[in-house]
Design an enzyme around this catalytic site. Structure first.
Site, mmCIF file in Angstrom:
data_model
loop_
_atom_site.group_PDB
_atom_site.id
_atom_site.type_symbol
_atom_site.label_atom_id
_atom_site.label_comp_id
_atom_site.label_asym_id
_atom_site.label_seq_id
_atom_site.Cartn_x
_atom_site.Cartn_y
_atom_site.Cartn_z
ATOM 1 C CD GLU A 10 -7.888 -3.590 -0.407
ATOM 2 O OE1 GLU A 10 -6.893 -3.365 -1.037
ATOM 3 O OE2 GLU A 10 -8.146 -4.537 0.240
ATOM 4 C CG HIS B 142 -7.462 -0.441 2.457
ATOM 5 N ND1 HIS B 142 -8.073 -1.067 3.411
ATOM 6 C CD2 HIS B 142 -6.687 -1.090 1.821
ATOM 7 C CE1 HIS B 142 -7.597 -2.370 3.590
ATOM 8 N NE2 HIS B 142 -6.853 -2.705 2.713
ATOM 9 C CG HIS C 226 -1.988 -1.193 1.060
ATOM 10 N ND1 HIS C 226 -2.589 -1.427 -0.073
ATOM 11 C CD2 HIS C 226 -2.596 -1.624 2.024
ATOM 12 C CE1 HIS C 226 -3.474 -2.417 0.114
ATOM 13 N NE2 HIS C 226 -3.530 -2.632 1.586
#
Length: 384
Positions: free
Chosen positions: A348, A208, A132
């Protein structure tokens, strides 16, 4: 008209009709301070409210969805996302709860990739992987609130921007990123992402949010919810949660969500090695629609008791379904709720994980003169 199309229309109707029954009202936007960063910089809060009772709270720290308040079939409103009540919690116990994720969402193997013959080393924050965006991804930045406005079509929107400098977490190029959140009166929150660069780089942006349609703190977690994902293949993973490169058929497995699957059905199925490796579902699904110019359905989550429905629509080719496997009871969230395994799920919209290292997954490259675009819609409704 397909059965799935009929289902979508039925699901949207109640909130849409409520909006139509109140034509004199309009969506509103308010701005306030949510708190302060350690350096004293203000974290701004924007609340977008539709006339159907849906409201979304955004904060500039992480360009985050801090709350998503949605009526049930009886009109009772609950927050369907996990998160924190104050800035200090987002900083002291960071997690991926509603934030904008970048520069690259999901995992990159060994935190490295090659671009134009050069190897780039990223910060590693998931074992040897970069996850991420790395140790200080976009989720940990206080974005600039560029504008809050009411649009001519009656929607309300908030625009946030961020400059990611050349070398940020190891990524090349200065990257200028914009996300526009827009709420309408029929239950749709649209996120439009754009980015430009002055050097070749890689980009994969997403949101997210972790959802529980029963509401924050719902005692049964998400196991009483039903999920549909229109994907006939998924990307299996190795023991480091990196895709193997295979595009595996979902037929006959607990990864087949095409006709809807209750979340209790498969999450503990140790006969499937993939469930054991990820402690549940934490996999990318190859959406049958592929990459599209306009948002199309990527997931539908339903909760029979409340009647709430969440649909995720996107232009992206993949969807990472994460079943909240690492919520371990150590984090205290909104309203002093202890979040435990399975208390919320992430859906996601994204490129496939580790795409920069796996050519058969396509390309994540963004070059100077190009503009990156992605659209994600969270559309909420109710059904009987």
């Amino acid at each position: 008209m397909t059965n799935s199309s009929i289902g979508l229309i039925r699901g949207i109707a109640p909130l849409a009709l409520l909006a139509l029954s109140n034509p004199v009202q309009a969506a509103t936007a308010t701005t306030s301070d949510f708190g302060k960063m350690p350096n004293g910089e203000a974290v701004k809060e924007v609340k977008l409210t539709g006339n159907n009772g849906v409201s979304v709270v955004l904060i500039t720290l992480g360009a985050t969805i801090q709350a998503f308040n949605v009526p049930d079939k009886n009109g009772h409103v609950a927050d369907i996302t996990v998160g924190y009540d104050k800035v200090s919690s987002y900083i002291d116990a960071p997690n991926y709860w509603g934030q904008t994720i970048g520069r690259y969402a999901n995992r990159i193997a060994n935190g490295s990739f090659k671009l134009d013959g050069k190897t780039y080393q990223l910060t590693q924050n998931d074992g040897t992987n970069s996850l991420h965006g790395g140790k200080e991804g976009f989720d940990k930045r206080n974005w600039k609130l560029a504008s809050v406005k009411t649009n001519p079509d009656g929607t309300v929107s908030a625009t946030m921007t961020l400059r990611s400098p050349d070398g940020d977490q190891g990524y090349p190029g200065n990257l200028d990123v914009t996300v526009v959140y827009t709420l309408d009166d029929s239950g749709s929150l649209t996120m439009q992402y754009s980015a430009t660069t002055d050097q070749p780089t890689i980009v994969n942006l997403t949101n997210h949010a972790l959802f529980n349609l029963g509401g924050n703190g719902w005692p049964y977690g998400t196991y009483d919810e039903k999920l549909t994902i229109p994907a006939s293949r998924y990307t299996p993973i190795n023991d480091k949660l990196i895709p193997t490169g295979e595009l595996r058929a979902v037929d006959g497995t607990v990864f087949d969500f095409r006709n809807g699957r209750m979340l209790y059905d498969g999450v503990r199925d140790g006969s499937d090695e993939q469930i054991v490796l990820a402690h549940g579902w934490d996999h990318n699904f190859v959406l049958d629609k592929g990459h599209t110019d306009k948002p199309e359905l990527a997931a539908r989550l339903e909760h029979a008791q409340s009647g709430r429905v969440l649909e995720v629509l996107t232009t992206a080719p993949g969807l990472q379904f994460y079943s909240g496997n690492f919520l371990d009871g150590t984090l205290l969230g909104k309203g002093n709720v202890v979040y435990r395994m399975g208390d919320a799920v992430a859906l996601e919209a994204q490129l496939f994980p580790d795409t920069p290292n796996q050519p058969n997954f396509g390309s994540a490259e963004l070059d100077p003169g190009q503009t990156y675009h992605r659209t994600i819609i969270y559309r909420v409704s109710t059904q009987d």
